[in-house]
Write an enzyme that holds these catalytic residues in place. Structure first.
Site, mmCIF file in Angstrom:
data_model
loop_
_atom_site.group_PDB
_atom_site.id
_atom_site.type_symbol
_atom_site.label_atom_id
_atom_site.label_comp_id
_atom_site.label_asym_id
_atom_site.label_seq_id
_atom_site.Cartn_x
_atom_site.Cartn_y
_atom_site.Cartn_z
ATOM 1 N N VAL A 93 4.347 0.441 7.642
ATOM 2 C CA VAL A 93 4.857 -0.219 5.813
ATOM 3 C C VAL A 93 6.519 0.838 6.605
ATOM 4 C CG1 VAL A 93 5.448 0.569 3.996
ATOM 5 C CG2 VAL A 93 3.262 0.439 5.367
ATOM 6 N N LYS A 107 5.798 -3.978 3.774
ATOM 7 C CA LYS A 107 4.635 -3.719 4.933
ATOM 8 C C LYS A 107 4.356 -5.384 5.192
ATOM 9 C CE LYS A 107 0.860 -2.300 2.700
ATOM 10 N NZ LYS A 107 -0.601 -1.659 2.057
ATOM 11 N N ASP A 219 -12.853 0.974 2.582
ATOM 12 C CA ASP A 219 -12.155 1.919 3.672
ATOM 13 C C ASP A 219 -11.116 2.558 2.182
ATOM 14 O OD1 ASP A 219 -11.555 3.387 5.305
ATOM 15 O OD2 ASP A 219 -9.574 1.455 6.618
HETATM 16 N N1 LIG Z 1 3.866 1.505 -0.509
HETATM 17 C C1 LIG Z 1 4.177 2.896 0.160
HETATM 18 N N2 LIG Z 1 5.332 3.765 0.427
HETATM 19 C C2 LIG Z 1 5.801 4.604 1.650
HETATM 20 N N3 LIG Z 1 4.682 4.115 1.889
HETATM 21 C C3 LIG Z 1 3.424 3.079 2.647
HETATM 22 C C4 LIG Z 1 3.378 2.718 1.251
HETATM 23 N N4 LIG Z 1 2.107 1.730 1.540
HETATM 24 C C5 LIG Z 1 1.740 2.241 2.395
HETATM 25 N N5 LIG Z 1 2.058 3.476 2.831
HETATM 26 C C6 LIG Z 1 1.899 4.064 4.328
HETATM 27 O O1 LIG Z 1 1.559 3.685 4.955
HETATM 28 C C7 LIG Z 1 0.358 2.854 5.891
HETATM 29 C C8 LIG Z 1 -0.339 1.692 6.214
HETATM 30 O O2 LIG Z 1 -0.408 1.027 5.144
HETATM 31 P P1 LIG Z 1 -2.069 0.752 4.922
HETATM 32 O O3 LIG Z 1 -1.785 -0.446 3.593
HETATM 33 O O4 LIG Z 1 -2.864 1.492 4.844
HETATM 34 O O5 LIG Z 1 -2.004 -0.039 6.356
HETATM 35 P P2 LIG Z 1 -3.888 -0.452 7.397
HETATM 36 O O6 LIG Z 1 -4.273 -1.538 5.986
HETATM 37 O O7 LIG Z 1 -3.602 -0.876 8.847
HETATM 38 O O8 LIG Z 1 -3.972 0.755 6.908
HETATM 39 C C9 LIG Z 1 0.166 4.392 5.256
HETATM 40 O O9 LIG Z 1 -1.771 5.107 5.110
HETATM 41 C C10 LIG Z 1 0.913 4.608 4.528
HETATM 42 O O10 LIG Z 1 1.005 6.408 4.549
HETATM 43 MG MG LIG Z 2 -5.203 2.092 5.464
#
Ligand SMILES: Nc1ncnc2c1ncn2[C@@H]1O[C@H](COP(=O)(O)OP(=O)(O)O)[C@@H](O)[C@H]1O
Ligand SMILES: [Mg+2]
Length: 428
Positions: A93, A107, A219
């Protein structure tokens, strides 16, 4: 796949992004998946995994309303250097600026992430593996579009990178949040920590009764959430599931956690009753409530909070009862009713008290001047206090406690209360 897109180049783009209406893009992908067109070149195991994810995605997308409006890639400019906000197994992200001002989070698939790397080691097919990971992001986008709640990060749109409008290049445009810092949260006032737990309970209530059925976050961990304006929001939805475990007998329905197992009932419909709701609730208990709820809570509320901790820790409560219990605590707190039970004695040391709303002094939320007076008289350092105009999210005013009346700064809008034992011995 080109036909559905509307190309728009933006001069300052570090990576040119294609503008494409969100739903038409998704519909095209579902009708004509390149995974299957180019299928013969992929290892059979990978092909089967791609098929499964596509089926899962199709099921979730079915019956969804058309997405109207929404941001396009042309509206978004990757910030210089594309500051990485966070990454996980599957996705990365980055922060980006909106053409019209404001910031969003983008993302996309994390090419160097564990999911893609493991798949590559297994199948040796980089493009197919990226696509496999992209299906997870597409699933998340579909869920985010179909679910609306203040506890779920908002999806502004989706777009595709310059590599073409294949799913591997999909990017979700999301509301910008700040990754959750548990250590930081532990140092915030109880009222703010309670808000986060209440927000989580409201989210789990929504998920248990969602338009797609009862949804479980498989998760479930703090890193799957972000904070937006002091509110907790879930951002990682690709491991969410609407399926409830099938069973033939009660023995098939054990809900297992590392430290505890819960035997559940097998319903006549052949499903483990309430398993999704219960899994979410116990995770909320073990990752959030145990850390955030109890410490430095108003003493009169502690019995109610202990009850919530016990009842969610052994799953005696479902999400409906849990929400009711949280709302009761909120009511007691907002109305000041908890004060009638026992005078409040907040722990606070020196003149930087803890947990203060300000690092510079002792700033605590109070129900009334009387409560502030009780706090001041319980603190040897306190000589005076002011009820400020600032209010917290529950509507309680913030009171500023001071050690010496000589520090007073004249202010016509504030009443200053001074301890009787203090040198002036009167109330101004
Ligand atoms: N909208 C957002 N704003 C800021 N940080 C974000 C946002 N969405 C996700 N993140 C950060 O990015 C990381 C990875 O996103 P995530 O959807 O959890 O991916 P994955 O499926 O690989 O775990 C999250 O753990 C969070 O710290
Ligand atoms: Mg995640």
């Amino acid at each position: 796949m080109e036909a559905g897109g509307r190309r728009r180049r933006v001069a300052a783009l570090s990576a040119a992004l294609l503008a494409l209406s969100a739903l038409s893009a998704l519909a095209l992908l579902l009708l004509s998946p390149p995974a299957l067109r180019a299928g013969s070149a992929l290892p059979p195991g990978l092909l089967e995994e791609l098929r499964q994810r596509r089926r899962d995605l199709r099921r979730l997308a079915a019956g969804g309303a058309a997405a109207e409006g929404g941001l396009r890639c042309g509206d978004v400019r990757r910030a210089a250097g594309g500051a990485v906000l966070g990454s996980g197994f599957t996705k990365v992200v980055v922060r980006a600026a909106l053409a019209g001002g404001g910031a969003v989070a983008l993302k996309s698939v994390h090419g160097a992430g564990r999911e893609v790397r493991q798949c590559e080691q297994r199948y040796g097919a980089p493009a197919g593996c990226r696509r496999l990971a992209a299906y997870k992001l597409l699933k998340e986008v579909t869920l985010l579009r179909r679910l609306r709640h203040p506890g779920i990060v908002q999806l502004h749109g989706q777009c595709y990178d310059s590599g073409g409008e294949t799913e591997a290049g999909v990017t979700a445009v999301l509301e910008l949040g700040a990754p959750l810092e548990m250590i930081q949260l532990l140092q915030t006032p109880w009222e703010e920590r309670f808000k986060i737990c209440l927000g989580l309970v409201e989210l789990l209530f929504y998920l248990a009764h969602s338009p797609l059925g009862s949804i479980v976050l498989l998760d479930f961990q703090p890193r799957q959430f972000v904070m937006v304006d002091g509110n907790l929001k879930v951002t990682d939805m690709d491991d969410a599931s609407t399926e409830e475990l099938s069973c033939e007998e009660d023995n098939d329905c054990t809900l297992d956690f590392p430290t505890k197992s819960f035997p559940l009932r097998c319903s006549s419909a052949g499903k483990c009753e309430g398993i999704n709701e219960k899994r979410n609730l116990f995770n909320a208990y073990r990752y959030f409530f145990t850390y955030l709820l109890p410490h430095s809570a108003p003493p009169a509320l502690q019995p109610f909070l202990s009850d919530i901790l016990n009842a969610t820790g052994n799953l005696r409560y479902g999400i409906n009862e849990t929400l009711r219990a949280f709302e009761k605590v909120l009511h007691l707190y907002k109305s000041g009713l908890y004060l009638q039970k026992r005078p409040l004695l907040l722990k606070a040391e020196a003149y930087k008290c803890w947990p203060s709303y300000s690092h510079l002094g002792c700033l605590l939320s109070v129900h009334s001047p009387e409560e502030a007076a009780a706090i001041c008289s319980s603190q040897p350092h306190c000589q005076s206090f002011i009820i400020t105009q600032q209010r917290t999210w529950t509507g309680r005013p913030l009171a500023s406690f001071q050690s010496s009346p000589t520090d007073l700064i004249p202010d016509t809008t504030a009443i200053v209360y001074i301890k009787r034992s203090a040198s002036l011995g009167r109330r101004l």
